[in-house]
Design a protein around this motif. Sequence first.
Motif, PDB file in Angstrom:
ATOM      1  N   THR A   1       1.390  -8.213  10.877  1.00 36.77           N
ATOM      2  CA  THR A   1       1.549  -7.474   9.568  1.00 36.77           C
ATOM      3  C   THR A   1       0.296  -7.258   8.285  1.00 36.77           C
ATOM      4  OG1 THR A   1       0.119  -9.403   8.966  1.00 36.77           O
ATOM      5  CG2 THR A   1       2.520 -10.022   8.953  1.00 36.77           C
TER       6      THR A   1
ATOM      7  N   TRP B   1       5.974  -6.581   5.762  1.00 35.73           N
ATOM      8  CA  TRP B   1       5.506  -8.068   5.395  1.00 35.73           C
ATOM      9  C   TRP B   1       3.989  -6.886   4.947  1.00 35.73           C
ATOM     10  CZ3 TRP B   1       5.967 -12.990   8.389  1.00 35.73           C
ATOM     11  CH2 TRP B   1       4.932 -13.934   7.681  1.00 35.73           C
TER      12      TRP B   1
ATOM     13  N   GLY C   1      -3.140  -6.149   9.098  1.00 34.81           N
ATOM     14  CA  GLY C   1      -4.131  -6.708   8.392  1.00 34.81           C
ATOM     15  C   GLY C   1      -5.684  -5.631   9.026  1.00 34.81           C
TER      16      GLY C   1
ATOM     17  N   VAL D   1      -0.978 -17.007  -0.557  1.00 39.87           N
ATOM     18  CA  VAL D   1      -1.565 -15.850  -0.612  1.00 39.87           C
ATOM     19  C   VAL D   1      -2.840 -16.370  -0.474  1.00 39.87           C
ATOM     20  CG1 VAL D   1      -2.287 -14.239  -1.757  1.00 39.87           C
ATOM     21  CG2 VAL D   1      -0.239 -14.546  -2.367  1.00 39.87           C
TER      22      VAL D   1
ATOM     23  N   GLU E   1       3.788  -5.171   1.868  1.00 42.04           N
ATOM     24  CA  GLU E   1       3.650  -6.339   1.072  1.00 42.04           C
ATOM     25  C   GLU E   1       2.540  -7.091   0.905  1.00 42.04           C
ATOM     26  OE1 GLU E   1       6.535 -10.084   0.518  1.00 42.04           O
ATOM     27  OE2 GLU E   1       7.400  -9.459   2.304  1.00 42.04           O
ATOM     28  N   ASN E   2       1.891  -6.993   2.162  1.00 36.25           N
ATOM     29  CA  ASN E   2       0.164  -7.192   1.835  1.00 36.25           C
ATOM     30  C   ASN E   2      -0.535  -5.919   1.018  1.00 36.25           C
ATOM     31  OD1 ASN E   2       0.183  -9.360   2.987  1.00 36.25           O
ATOM     32  ND2 ASN E   2      -0.036  -8.665   5.359  1.00 36.25           N
ATOM     33  N   TYR E   3      -0.181  -4.585   2.002  1.00 38.62           N
ATOM     34  CA  TYR E   3      -0.842  -3.467   0.958  1.00 38.62           C
ATOM     35  C   TYR E   3      -0.573  -3.586  -0.718  1.00 38.62           C
ATOM     36  CZ  TYR E   3      -1.716  -0.269   5.043  1.00 38.62           C
ATOM     37  OH  TYR E   3      -2.313  -0.069   5.852  1.00 38.62           O
TER      38      TYR E   3
ATOM     39  N   SER F   1      -2.636  -5.968  -2.917  1.00 36.58           N
ATOM     40  CA  SER F   1      -4.209  -4.994  -2.864  1.00 36.58           C
ATOM     41  C   SER F   1      -4.538  -4.054  -3.710  1.00 36.58           C
ATOM     42  CB  SER F   1      -5.395  -4.848  -1.397  1.00 36.58           C
ATOM     43  OG  SER F   1      -5.378  -5.875  -1.433  1.00 36.58           O
TER      44      SER F   1
ATOM     45  N   PHE G   1      -3.584 -12.046   0.928  1.00 31.34           N
ATOM     46  CA  PHE G   1      -2.133 -11.611   2.729  1.00 31.34           C
ATOM     47  C   PHE G   1      -1.595 -13.175   2.028  1.00 31.34           C
ATOM     48  CE2 PHE G   1      -6.288 -10.250   4.726  1.00 31.34           C
ATOM     49  CZ  PHE G   1      -6.348  -9.144   4.918  1.00 31.34           C
ATOM     50  N   LEU G   2      -0.559 -12.802   2.647  1.00 27.00           N
ATOM     51  CA  LEU G   2       0.378 -13.063   2.292  1.00 27.00           C
ATOM     52  C   LEU G   2       0.963 -14.027   3.414  1.00 27.00           C
ATOM     53  CD1 LEU G   2       3.006 -13.433   0.127  1.00 27.00           C
ATOM     54  CD2 LEU G   2       4.278 -12.164   1.642  1.00 27.00           C
TER      55      LEU G   2
ATOM     56  N   LEU H   1      -1.108 -14.042   9.883  1.00 24.99           N
ATOM     57  CA  LEU H   1      -2.407 -13.344   9.397  1.00 24.99           C
ATOM     58  C   LEU H   1      -3.129 -13.897  10.733  1.00 24.99           C
ATOM     59  CD1 LEU H   1      -4.649 -11.863   8.247  1.00 24.99           C
ATOM     60  CD2 LEU H   1      -6.157 -12.991   7.600  1.00 24.99           C
TER      61      LEU H   1
END
Length: 320
Positions: free
Chosen positions: A161, A188, A163, A115, A191-193, A196, A123-124, A135
């Motif tokens: 992903t 993916w 961003g 992370v 997962e980032n959402y 946060s 971000f993963l 990213l």
Amino acid sequence: MFALPPDLTALLARCVAGRAHLPAEGTTVYRAAHLTETGGLFTLDVAGDAGMLSLYAELDPAAEQTLAQAGAQAAGLAGVYLKRRPVEARHEANVNREYLSPPDPVWGEARPEVVGLEAGVPFLIRPGADLSTGLFTDARPARAFVRSAGAARVLNTFAYTCGFGLSAALGGAAVVKNVDLSRKVLAWGQENYALSGLPAPDTDFLYGDVFDWFTRLRKRGDLFDLVVLDPPSFARGKSGVWRSERDYARLSALAAGVTGPGGRVLALVNHAGVSAAAFNRMALAGFTQAGRRARPEARLGAGADYPGAGHLKVVCWALD
């Protein structure tokens, strides 16, 4: 075979020292050494305590190990993954993804997932997953722009992903739609959402061809305050072969069709062979074709960790 720079340790130390402000500002995923600093031989990207070493020339295995270890020591990394990026890849390299991006580190400890933070936003990152690890750090200024834009309805195309979509949501957007041809990268993005603490319903992650989705959204009457265009330089899809240096006007015309009155289009092109002037002409030609007047509102590029880089052009267009 190419030789390593004789001053490798000092070179890497200078590069890393020049980025010391980034972790202090809450950014732990960034480029620690860029091509303009290494004579075009390699880049070093950092995500937490993992490194991604990209080679743009052929080195023997011993030199690869030496370079990876030197990068790890300079940046304080636990492990380094290798990415081979030949300008003209042989057929074997094209079909053998493990040659281009070995799944195991070339030096040090494995970090299948890390992370990383960008201005405090997690971000993963998957350092050994592929050539693209989660990213594109050169677009960090553009993501900051989206977060501060204050747009209520945002369409993020070629989302990868997600961003840009995440940045819009963190900036207070009420509606964000992320579109991509890969279900894997959209998952993916979800997962980032989640990292946060944001909801990530499937209805906000639209799978399929971006060009098809533009048509569908326009037919539905969906309009957005901000449309993000971040296409690849080259792609094959149902709508044919896409080349950014040739086809961007078609894309900007479609974007105009789903941009509401007074809305904006954030257009990116990641191609060193496309000049800023040519990029402007193509985008403007598309808006004109769609019957919209447009003016450039902001121009951005890569972050300070990409010194001298000219590959990325970003323009925010305000439409009538």
